[in-house]
Scaffold this motif. Structure first.
Motif, PDB file in Angstrom:
ATOM      1  N   ILE A  73      -0.099  13.112   4.481  1.00  0.00           N
ATOM      2  CA  ILE A  73      -0.934  12.065   5.053  1.00  0.00           C
ATOM      3  C   ILE A  73      -1.815  12.710   6.120  1.00  0.00           C
ATOM      4  CG2 ILE A  73       0.759  11.374   6.802  1.00  0.00           C
ATOM      5  CD1 ILE A  73      -0.209   8.487   6.447  1.00  0.00           C
ATOM      6  N   THR A  74      -3.065  12.308   6.172  1.00  0.00           N
ATOM      7  CA  THR A  74      -3.956  12.866   7.185  1.00  0.00           C
ATOM      8  C   THR A  74      -3.733  12.139   8.504  1.00  0.00           C
ATOM      9  OG1 THR A  74      -5.761  11.329   6.716  1.00  0.00           O
ATOM     10  CG2 THR A  74      -5.702  13.389   5.432  1.00  0.00           C
ATOM     11  N   ASP A  75      -4.146  12.774   9.595  1.00  0.00           N
ATOM     12  CA  ASP A  75      -4.019  12.142  10.911  1.00  0.00           C
ATOM     13  C   ASP A  75      -4.798  10.838  10.978  1.00  0.00           C
ATOM     14  OD1 ASP A  75      -2.274  13.884  12.327  1.00  0.00           O
ATOM     15  OD2 ASP A  75      -3.894  15.349  12.484  1.00  0.00           O
ATOM     16  N   ALA A  76      -5.994  10.821  10.405  1.00  0.00           N
ATOM     17  CA  ALA A  76      -6.828   9.616  10.448  1.00  0.00           C
ATOM     18  C   ALA A  76      -6.163   8.450   9.718  1.00  0.00           C
ATOM     19  CB  ALA A  76      -8.199   9.905   9.847  1.00  0.00           C
ATOM     20  N   ALA A 122      -3.028   7.321  11.743  1.00  0.00           N
ATOM     21  CA  ALA A 122      -3.442   6.576  12.935  1.00  0.00           C
ATOM     22  C   ALA A 122      -3.933   5.176  12.566  1.00  0.00           C
ATOM     23  CB  ALA A 122      -4.524   7.342  13.688  1.00  0.00           C
ATOM     24  N   GLN A 123      -4.734   5.063  11.514  1.00  0.00           N
ATOM     25  CA  GLN A 123      -5.254   3.758  11.086  1.00  0.00           C
ATOM     26  C   GLN A 123      -4.133   2.832  10.631  1.00  0.00           C
ATOM     27  OE1 GLN A 123      -8.311   2.496  11.423  1.00  0.00           O
ATOM     28  NE2 GLN A 123      -7.536   0.578  10.601  1.00  0.00           N
ATOM     29  N   ASN A 124      -3.199   3.353   9.846  1.00  0.00           N
ATOM     30  CA  ASN A 124      -2.088   2.530   9.372  1.00  0.00           C
ATOM     31  C   ASN A 124      -1.181   2.102  10.516  1.00  0.00           C
ATOM     32  OD1 ASN A 124      -1.730   2.159   6.226  1.00  0.00           O
ATOM     33  ND2 ASN A 124      -2.774   4.098   6.579  1.00  0.00           N
ATOM     34  N   LEU A 125      -0.959   2.986  11.483  1.00  0.00           N
ATOM     35  CA  LEU A 125      -0.164   2.609  12.661  1.00  0.00           C
ATOM     36  C   LEU A 125      -0.862   1.498  13.439  1.00  0.00           C
ATOM     37  CD1 LEU A 125       1.145   6.059  13.930  1.00  0.00           C
ATOM     38  CD2 LEU A 125       2.541   4.124  13.176  1.00  0.00           C
ATOM     39  N   LYS A 126      -2.183   1.599  13.616  1.00  0.00           N
ATOM     40  CA  LYS A 126      -2.932   0.550  14.323  1.00  0.00           C
ATOM     41  C   LYS A 126      -2.795  -0.790  13.615  1.00  0.00           C
ATOM     42  CE  LYS A 126      -6.444   3.541  16.353  1.00  0.00           C
ATOM     43  NZ  LYS A 126      -7.837   3.973  16.288  1.00  0.00           N
ATOM     44  N   GLU A 127      -2.889  -0.773  12.295  1.00  0.00           N
ATOM     45  CA  GLU A 127      -2.763  -2.010  11.532  1.00  0.00           C
ATOM     46  C   GLU A 127      -1.354  -2.584  11.632  1.00  0.00           C
ATOM     47  OE1 GLU A 127      -4.139  -1.168   7.558  1.00  0.00           O
ATOM     48  OE2 GLU A 127      -6.165  -0.663   8.276  1.00  0.00           O
ATOM     49  N   LEU A 128      -0.333  -1.728  11.551  1.00  0.00           N
ATOM     50  CA  LEU A 128       1.046  -2.201  11.672  1.00  0.00           C
ATOM     51  C   LEU A 128       1.331  -2.739  13.067  1.00  0.00           C
ATOM     52  CD1 LEU A 128       2.854   0.577   9.617  1.00  0.00           C
ATOM     53  CD2 LEU A 128       2.773  -1.862   9.046  1.00  0.00           C
ATOM     54  N   LYS A 135       6.356  13.856  15.262  1.00  0.00           N
ATOM     55  CA  LYS A 135       7.557  13.819  14.426  1.00  0.00           C
ATOM     56  C   LYS A 135       7.361  12.860  13.253  1.00  0.00           C
ATOM     57  CE  LYS A 135      11.831  14.778  13.435  1.00  0.00           C
ATOM     58  NZ  LYS A 135      12.137  15.998  12.726  1.00  0.00           N
ATOM     59  N   LEU A 136       6.710  11.740  13.512  1.00  0.00           N
ATOM     60  CA  LEU A 136       6.411  10.791  12.444  1.00  0.00           C
ATOM     61  C   LEU A 136       5.504  11.445  11.401  1.00  0.00           C
ATOM     62  CD1 LEU A 136       6.530   7.935  11.255  1.00  0.00           C
ATOM     63  CD2 LEU A 136       4.686   7.302  12.817  1.00  0.00           C
ATOM     64  N   ARG A 137       4.532  12.185  11.862  1.00  0.00           N
ATOM     65  CA  ARG A 137       3.593  12.902  10.974  1.00  0.00           C
ATOM     66  C   ARG A 137       4.343  13.915  10.108  1.00  0.00           C
ATOM     67  NH1 ARG A 137       0.390  15.414   8.224  1.00  0.00           N
ATOM     68  NH2 ARG A 137      -1.734  16.001   8.648  1.00  0.00           N
ATOM     69  N   GLU A 138       5.299  14.635  10.706  1.00  0.00           N
ATOM     70  CA  GLU A 138       6.121  15.598   9.950  1.00  0.00           C
ATOM     71  C   GLU A 138       6.930  14.902   8.858  1.00  0.00           C
ATOM     72  OE1 GLU A 138       8.798  17.903  12.353  1.00  0.00           O
ATOM     73  OE2 GLU A 138       7.195  18.466  13.743  1.00  0.00           O
ATOM     74  N   GLU A 139       7.510  13.768   9.191  1.00  0.00           N
ATOM     75  CA  GLU A 139       8.353  13.032   8.247  1.00  0.00           C
ATOM     76  C   GLU A 139       7.544  12.462   7.086  1.00  0.00           C
ATOM     77  OE1 GLU A 139      11.741  12.293   8.186  1.00  0.00           O
ATOM     78  OE2 GLU A 139      12.063  13.685   9.828  1.00  0.00           O
ATOM     79  N   GLY A 159       0.812  -1.207   0.000  1.00  0.00           N
ATOM     80  CA  GLY A 159       0.000   0.000   0.000  1.00  0.00           C
ATOM     81  C   GLY A 159       0.846   1.258   0.000  1.00  0.00           C
ATOM     82  N   ARG A 160       0.161   2.363  -0.060  1.00  0.00           N
ATOM     83  CA  ARG A 160       0.842   3.649  -0.197  1.00  0.00           C
ATOM     84  C   ARG A 160       1.569   4.070   1.074  1.00  0.00           C
ATOM     85  NH1 ARG A 160      -1.834   9.402  -2.037  1.00  0.00           N
ATOM     86  NH2 ARG A 160       0.103  10.561  -1.902  1.00  0.00           N
ATOM     87  N   TRP A 161       0.987   3.825   2.234  1.00  0.00           N
ATOM     88  CA  TRP A 161       1.518   4.431   3.457  1.00  0.00           C
ATOM     89  C   TRP A 161       2.319   3.497   4.348  1.00  0.00           C
ATOM     90  CZ3 TRP A 161       1.519   9.296   2.792  1.00  0.00           C
ATOM     91  CH2 TRP A 161       0.507   9.927   2.071  1.00  0.00           C
TER      92      TRP A 161
END
Length: 127
Positions: free
Chosen positions: A51-54, A57-63, A43-47, A23-25
């Motif tokens: 990408i939107t916060d939602a 957050a969803q991709n982090l939960k899945e990972l 900091k992860l969001r800045e890097e 996937g993309r993210w």
């Protein structure tokens, strides 16, 4: 949280791998975390950029659910959370680097355009 109505029908190891880090993210999140040991959400969001916060957050939960990323919450005021790759997450980094090398070598051939070098991996456009 979203619940799938049907179970995933994964029939080969490649499908599993692409589900976990495809996937993309997800691959970008893994590459950013591989470049730095621990990152706070901001900091992860800045890097990541674009990408939107939602979605982040969803991709982090899945990972995290797939055992690729570890989330550590510190009981401090203000609260602090850090994300890092697990051993399983680190094991996929060389695979992503190889995909990046392959893509860099063949993308220009197909599209006529060159891709900017990724700052997070060992990409070189040599065949």
């Amino acid at each position: 949280m979203y619940q799938a109505k049907l179970e995933k029908d994964i029939r080969c190891p490649l499908e599993y791998g692409l589900d976990v880090f495809g996937g993309r993210w997800k691959s970008r999140i893994i590459c950013v975390l591989a470049h730095q040991d621990n990152l706070r959400y901001g900091k992860l969001r800045e890097e990541m950029t674009n990408i939107t916060d939602a979605v982040l957050a969803q991709n982090l939960k899945e990972l995290i659910a797939d055992g690729m990323v570890k989330r550590v919450q510190f009981n401090e005021i203000p609260p602090r959370v850090e994300y890092s790759l697990t051993e399983k997450g680190n094991s996929v980094v060389p695979i992503l680097q190889n995909i990046c090398r392959w893509s860099g070598a063949y993308h220009k051939e197909v599209s006529g355009l060159s891709i900017a070098q990724c700052r997070k991996c060992d990409y070189t456009a040599k065949k």
